[in-house]
Motif scaffolding. Structure first.
Motif, PDB file in Angstrom:
ATOM      1  N   ARG A 282      -4.835   6.169  11.377  1.00 37.00           N
ATOM      2  CA  ARG A 282      -5.881   6.100  10.356  1.00 37.00           C
ATOM      3  C   ARG A 282      -5.499   5.197   9.185  1.00 37.00           C
ATOM      4  O   ARG A 282      -6.324   4.946   8.302  1.00 37.00           O
ATOM      5  N   TYR A 283      -4.267   4.707   9.182  1.00 42.60           N
ATOM      6  CA  TYR A 283      -3.784   3.982   8.018  1.00 42.60           C
ATOM      7  C   TYR A 283      -3.328   2.570   8.360  1.00 42.60           C
ATOM      8  O   TYR A 283      -2.671   2.348   9.395  1.00 42.60           O
ATOM      9  N   ALA A 284      -3.656   1.651   7.462  1.00 43.68           N
ATOM     10  CA  ALA A 284      -3.022   0.345   7.518  1.00 43.68           C
ATOM     11  C   ALA A 284      -1.534   0.518   7.217  1.00 43.68           C
ATOM     12  O   ALA A 284      -1.126   1.480   6.555  1.00 43.68           O
ATOM     13  N   MET A 285      -0.748  -0.419   7.699  1.00 40.60           N
ATOM     14  CA  MET A 285       0.690  -0.412   7.442  1.00 40.60           C
ATOM     15  C   MET A 285       1.121  -1.800   6.997  1.00 40.60           C
ATOM     16  O   MET A 285       0.518  -2.813   7.381  1.00 40.60           O
ATOM     17  N   ARG A 286       2.155  -1.832   6.189  1.00 37.83           N
ATOM     18  CA  ARG A 286       2.647  -3.090   5.644  1.00 37.83           C
ATOM     19  C   ARG A 286       4.158  -3.199   5.820  1.00 37.83           C
ATOM     20  O   ARG A 286       4.862  -2.202   5.890  1.00 37.83           O
ATOM     21  N   TRP A 287       4.629  -4.437   5.842  1.00 41.90           N
ATOM     22  CA  TRP A 287       6.038  -4.760   5.678  1.00 41.90           C
ATOM     23  C   TRP A 287       6.188  -5.561   4.388  1.00 41.90           C
ATOM     24  O   TRP A 287       5.456  -6.521   4.157  1.00 41.90           O
ATOM     25  N   TYR A 288       7.129  -5.127   3.571  1.00 38.34           N
ATOM     26  CA  TYR A 288       7.528  -5.840   2.367  1.00 38.34           C
ATOM     27  C   TYR A 288       8.982  -6.280   2.542  1.00 38.34           C
ATOM     28  O   TYR A 288       9.697  -5.772   3.400  1.00 38.34           O
ATOM     29  N   ARG A 289       9.411  -7.186   1.677  1.00 30.35           N
ATOM     30  CA  ARG A 289      10.834  -7.537   1.616  1.00 30.35           C
ATOM     31  C   ARG A 289      11.224  -7.814   0.174  1.00 30.35           C
ATOM     32  O   ARG A 289      10.399  -8.217  -0.650  1.00 30.35           O
ATOM     33  N   GLN A 290      12.507  -7.587  -0.095  1.00 28.47           N
ATOM     34  CA  GLN A 290      13.045  -7.873  -1.416  1.00 28.47           C
ATOM     35  C   GLN A 290      14.374  -8.585  -1.265  1.00 28.47           C
ATOM     36  O   GLN A 290      15.343  -8.010  -0.748  1.00 28.47           O
ATOM     37  N   ALA A 291      14.385  -9.833  -1.678  1.00 27.65           N
ATOM     38  CA  ALA A 291      15.601 -10.637  -1.647  1.00 27.65           C
ATOM     39  C   ALA A 291      16.401 -10.383  -2.922  1.00 27.65           C
ATOM     40  O   ALA A 291      15.843  -9.963  -3.943  1.00 27.65           O
ATOM     41  N   PRO A 292      17.706 -10.650  -2.885  1.00 26.86           N
ATOM     42  CA  PRO A 292      18.533 -10.437  -4.075  1.00 26.86           C
ATOM     43  C   PRO A 292      17.992 -11.197  -5.288  1.00 26.86           C
ATOM     44  O   PRO A 292      17.705 -12.388  -5.203  1.00 26.86           O
ATOM     45  N   GLY A 293      17.824 -10.481  -6.378  1.00 27.93           N
ATOM     46  CA  GLY A 293      17.370 -11.096  -7.608  1.00 27.93           C
ATOM     47  C   GLY A 293      15.897 -11.423  -7.664  1.00 27.93           C
ATOM     48  O   GLY A 293      15.446 -12.065  -8.621  1.00 27.93           O
ATOM     49  N   LYS A 294      15.141 -11.011  -6.651  1.00 31.72           N
ATOM     50  CA  LYS A 294      13.706 -11.334  -6.609  1.00 31.72           C
ATOM     51  C   LYS A 294      12.874 -10.066  -6.542  1.00 31.72           C
ATOM     52  O   LYS A 294      13.356  -8.994  -6.214  1.00 31.72           O
ATOM     53  N   GLU A 295      11.596 -10.225  -6.845  1.00 34.21           N
ATOM     54  CA  GLU A 295      10.685  -9.100  -6.761  1.00 34.21           C
ATOM     55  C   GLU A 295      10.339  -8.811  -5.293  1.00 34.21           C
ATOM     56  O   GLU A 295      10.411  -9.694  -4.439  1.00 34.21           O
TER      57      GLU A 295
ATOM     58  N   PRO B 135       0.191   1.844   2.621  1.00 33.84           N
ATOM     59  CA  PRO B 135      -0.603   1.701   1.399  1.00 33.84           C
ATOM     60  C   PRO B 135      -1.601   2.836   1.243  1.00 33.84           C
ATOM     61  O   PRO B 135      -2.103   3.386   2.224  1.00 33.84           O
ATOM     62  N   LEU B 136      -1.875   3.175   0.006  1.00 32.99           N
ATOM     63  CA  LEU B 136      -2.882   4.183  -0.321  1.00 32.99           C
ATOM     64  C   LEU B 136      -3.863   3.564  -1.310  1.00 32.99           C
ATOM     65  O   LEU B 136      -3.460   3.100  -2.376  1.00 32.99           O
ATOM     66  N   LEU B 137      -5.125   3.553  -0.930  1.00 32.99           N
ATOM     67  CA  LEU B 137      -6.180   2.963  -1.764  1.00 32.99           C
ATOM     68  C   LEU B 137      -5.822   1.529  -2.156  1.00 32.99           C
ATOM     69  O   LEU B 137      -6.075   1.096  -3.277  1.00 32.99           O
ATOM     70  N   GLY B 138      -5.215   0.820  -1.224  1.00 36.52           N
ATOM     71  CA  GLY B 138      -4.898  -0.575  -1.442  1.00 36.52           C
ATOM     72  C   GLY B 138      -3.607  -0.843  -2.178  1.00 36.52           C
ATOM     73  O   GLY B 138      -3.155  -1.993  -2.235  1.00 36.52           O
ATOM     74  N   GLU B 139      -3.013   0.164  -2.731  1.00 30.76           N
ATOM     75  CA  GLU B 139      -1.760   0.008  -3.467  1.00 30.76           C
ATOM     76  C   GLU B 139      -0.594   0.505  -2.623  1.00 30.76           C
ATOM     77  O   GLU B 139      -0.783   1.348  -1.746  1.00 30.76           O
ATOM     78  N   PRO B 140       0.622  -0.031  -2.906  1.00 24.16           N
ATOM     79  CA  PRO B 140       1.785   0.488  -2.166  1.00 24.16           C
ATOM     80  C   PRO B 140       1.911   1.988  -2.371  1.00 24.16           C
ATOM     81  O   PRO B 140       1.838   2.465  -3.493  1.00 24.16           O
ATOM     82  N   GLY B 141       2.053   2.722  -1.274  1.00 23.65           N
ATOM     83  CA  GLY B 141       2.135   4.165  -1.396  1.00 23.65           C
ATOM     84  C   GLY B 141       3.512   4.657  -1.032  1.00 23.65           C
ATOM     85  O   GLY B 141       4.423   4.723  -1.843  1.00 23.65           O
ATOM     86  N   ASP B 142       3.683   4.993   0.249  1.00 31.36           N
ATOM     87  CA  ASP B 142       4.943   5.561   0.716  1.00 31.36           C
ATOM     88  C   ASP B 142       5.848   4.468   1.269  1.00 31.36           C
ATOM     89  O   ASP B 142       5.379   3.537   1.925  1.00 31.36           O
ATOM     90  N   TRP B 143       7.147   4.632   1.008  1.00 28.07           N
ATOM     91  CA  TRP B 143       8.130   3.635   1.404  1.00 28.07           C
ATOM     92  C   TRP B 143       9.174   4.227   2.342  1.00 28.07           C
ATOM     93  O   TRP B 143       9.536   5.400   2.222  1.00 28.07           O
ATOM     94  N   GLY B 144       9.687   3.363   3.222  1.00 25.74           N
ATOM     95  CA  GLY B 144      10.879   3.698   3.975  1.00 25.74           C
ATOM     96  C   GLY B 144      12.112   3.372   3.157  1.00 25.74           C
ATOM     97  O   GLY B 144      12.021   2.905   2.011  1.00 25.74           O
ATOM     98  N   GLN B 145      13.273   3.584   3.763  1.00 32.65           N
ATOM     99  CA  GLN B 145      14.523   3.363   3.047  1.00 32.65           C
ATOM    100  C   GLN B 145      14.964   1.907   3.065  1.00 32.65           C
ATOM    101  O   GLN B 145      15.822   1.507   2.289  1.00 32.65           O
ATOM    102  N   GLY B 146      14.364   1.127   3.943  1.00 28.48           N
ATOM    103  CA  GLY B 146      14.679  -0.294   4.036  1.00 28.48           C
ATOM    104  C   GLY B 146      15.742  -0.591   5.076  1.00 28.48           C
ATOM    105  O   GLY B 146      16.575   0.260   5.404  1.00 28.48           O
TER     106      GLY B 146
END
Length: 117
Positions: free
Chosen positions: A31-44, A99-110
């Motif tokens: 029922r939910y969209a899913m996303r992948w994010y990434r965070q490099a050192p020193g970056k958002e 995501p929840l309501l279009g915003e980042p919601g729950d996260w994994g540990q990475g």
């Protein structure tokens, strides 16, 4: 409770490939969209890819389009990120996100991805 568990990260040489997996639990996955994010050192943290619940609509950030593929198996409650032709700038911690309501919601540990020679 919601759990997102990533795996598949590691070290790879430039030009190589990796497959990341994220197993979800605690909610009706399909029922939910899913996303992948990434965070490099020193970056958002940045959004890499998104897939809707049925897998019909997929979006990528421009820098990975054509090289990365997001997919999902709703029977296994799993979302994947196949990464090909990896470049050193792909080095980052990769996070699975619901995501929840279009915003980042729950996260994994990475999971750490390192691309270097």
């Amino acid at each position: 409770q919601v759990q997102l568990v990533e795996s598949g990260g590691g070290w790879v040489q430039p030009g190589g490939s990796l497959r990341l997996s994220c197993v979800a639990s605690g909610f009706t996955f399909s029922r939910y969209a899913m996303r992948w994010y990434r965070q490099a050192p020193g970056k958002e943290r940045e959004l890499v890819a998104q897939i809707t619940g049925g897998g019909v609509t997929i979006r990528y950030t421009d820098s990975v389009r054509g090289r990365f593929t997001i997919s999902r198996d709703n029977a296994k409650n799993t979302v994947y990120l196949d990464m090909n032709s990896l470049k050193p700038d792909a080095t980052a911690v990769y996070y699975c996100n619901r995501p929840l309501l279009g915003e980042p919601g729950d996260w994994g540990q990475g999971t750490q991805v390192t691309v270097s020679s």
